[in-house]
Structure formats: structure tokens, C-alpha cells
Design an enzyme around this catalytic site. Sequence first.
Site, mmCIF file in Angstrom:
data_model
loop_
_atom_site.group_PDB
_atom_site.id
_atom_site.type_symbol
_atom_site.label_atom_id
_atom_site.label_comp_id
_atom_site.label_asym_id
_atom_site.label_seq_id
_atom_site.Cartn_x
_atom_site.Cartn_y
_atom_site.Cartn_z
ATOM 1 C CD GLU A 101 -29.694 -71.296 30.444
ATOM 2 O OE1 GLU A 101 -30.020 -70.169 30.024
ATOM 3 O OE2 GLU A 101 -29.316 -71.504 31.615
ATOM 4 C CB SER A 108 -22.057 -71.044 40.012
ATOM 5 O OG SER A 108 -23.161 -71.889 39.769
ATOM 6 C CE LYS A 166 -28.326 -67.958 32.136
ATOM 7 N NZ LYS A 166 -28.038 -69.177 32.872
ATOM 8 C CD GLU A 194 -21.336 -69.789 30.421
ATOM 9 O OE1 GLU A 194 -21.514 -69.068 31.403
ATOM 10 O OE2 GLU A 194 -22.217 -70.004 29.566
ATOM 11 N N GLY A 216 -26.421 -72.071 36.411
ATOM 12 C CA GLY A 216 -27.830 -71.869 36.753
ATOM 13 C C GLY A 216 -28.286 -72.491 38.063
ATOM 14 C CG HIS A 220 -26.009 -69.774 27.206
ATOM 15 N ND1 HIS A 220 -26.848 -70.635 27.874
ATOM 16 C CD2 HIS A 220 -25.315 -69.104 28.153
ATOM 17 C CE1 HIS A 220 -26.659 -70.481 29.180
ATOM 18 N NE2 HIS A 220 -25.736 -69.546 29.375
ATOM 19 C CG ASN A 265 -27.111 -64.858 29.482
ATOM 20 O OD1 ASN A 265 -28.132 -64.303 29.070
ATOM 21 N ND2 ASN A 265 -26.887 -66.151 29.312
#
Length: 261
Positions: free
Chosen positions: A99, A215, A12, A167, A173, A97, A10
Site C-alpha cells: 500500500e 488474507s 493499517k 505478500e 486486503g 508494504h 498491521n
Amino acid sequence: MIQKKIIIGNWKLNPTTVREAKELFAKVKNKASKAKNVVTVVCPPAPWLALWAGLKPSKVFGLGAQDSFTEVEGGFTGQVSPVMLKNIGASHVIIGHSERRAAGDGDELINQKVKAALKAGLTVVLCVGETVRDDHGVYLETIKEQILVGLAKIPKPMFGKVIVAYEPVWAIGVNATGVDTPEAFVAQKIYIRKILSHLAGTKEAMSIPVLYGGSVSPKNAADFLGFGQADGLLVGRASLRADLFTEIINIAEHVAKTSKK
Ligand code: PGA
């Protein structure tokens, strides 16, 4: 029985130039095409996706998007249509996700997006995970809700195109406060499959891939894929470095081959 490991990158909101995007993509695709026991999926930002429009379908490499909308066309400024994604040759889309959830996507909206994406013929990577891990297992309720609502009312045969990525948000992140352990993931995967069995049926649930994300690096990939029994990994930061990401693909190829024996 799932054999191939699934490695999803991903990107991003990176990189900012076409040149960098093309370079990274080419390096990853080259390595991924050789790893026959791994399905690698690269998810660039929407503006870059069309750079690879018409990509030849492959059993080991796919193009994915980071989100898609509930509708396929019309007056929806700024949205990404799942049908358009399919039409340029994308095979996967990440939905839910953390985010996107932080930007306002709730479980109901996520469910609508999942349904539209599946209808368009895309494979959906549904992300779930708690923001805080407590010692009493309250966080498991969050995961349960995210799955039960996110995947509600999906026709059973469509579960063949669903992937769940677990996740934990605290492990994601640059602000991550830690990484989960492969030991904990073993239990999460059993728990997630149990919830999935309510929706898809026990047998079908067993073949829904459950990935770990948060991570991930070449340092912990083998542990999650091997001991942790993850069916694959969702990789953020490390997917922006061709050297690290291709190392993770190599590790996945090795683990997949070894567990076949
Ligand atoms: P990270 O991101 O690997 O940089 O922690 C993972 C993700 O957001 O999917």
C-alpha cells in the site's frame, strides 16, 4: 535454526479512536505475553504509537510502525523518524508494504528507508510481492528486484535485524482475488532465501525469517506455518479482531511447540 514464529499485526489506518486502539492492544498483548514460542508485533497507525511509549522490552512482544522515513530529523513535514520510533520503544518497522508502494514508494526510496531504520536500531520487515502472478515465473523477477534493490548495500551484520514478508498483492486486503497456497509458499521461501544469500551470505540468509502475508486467517494460519514452513505471518484485517488475531497467535504457538519436538 529459527524456532519462534513471528506474528505481525498491521492495523493499517485503523481503529479511529484511542479507546478502541487501547482495548485491542491490551487484549493482544495479554495473549501474546503468554505465547512463549511466538514473537508478536503489533503495528498501530503512527498517532497511536506513543500511547505505549516506554513499553517494557520483551522477548515475545513488540511494538512496530507501518513505515518510517529516510531522515531522522529536520524539515520533513508529515514524516515519521526511525530514531523517534526507537526512542518511544518501538522495535520493528514495516517498510515497502504494497500500500506504500502503491502510494509511490519505489525500491530506491525503500532502500534508503531500510538503511535509516536499521541504523536507528529497528528491526525491518521488508514487504515484497508481485501484483500479478503469471504462469511463466516472470513475477519472480519482480520479487528479485524488490529484494536486491530494497536491501542493497546493507552491512552484513545488519541482516540479523531483517525480516522479509512475502505478500502477493493480489492476496491482500478487501480486494483480494485469492490466497496463496502453502505449497507455493514453500517454493517462494527457497527462492527468496537464495536471493538473500547473494546479499547476506548463504549461512546468514538461512536465518533471515521469511513470513507469508495476504488474507491470513485462523483458517489458513496453521497450513502456512506448518506445511508452508513460513517463519511467521503478516496479518492485516484479522489483526483488527482480538479474537481472530489471538487465535492466530495460539496456532503459531502450537506449531512452534510441535516442530520443536
Ligand atoms: P490482509 O492484509 O491480511 O488484510 O490481506 C495483509 C497486509 O496488507 O499485510
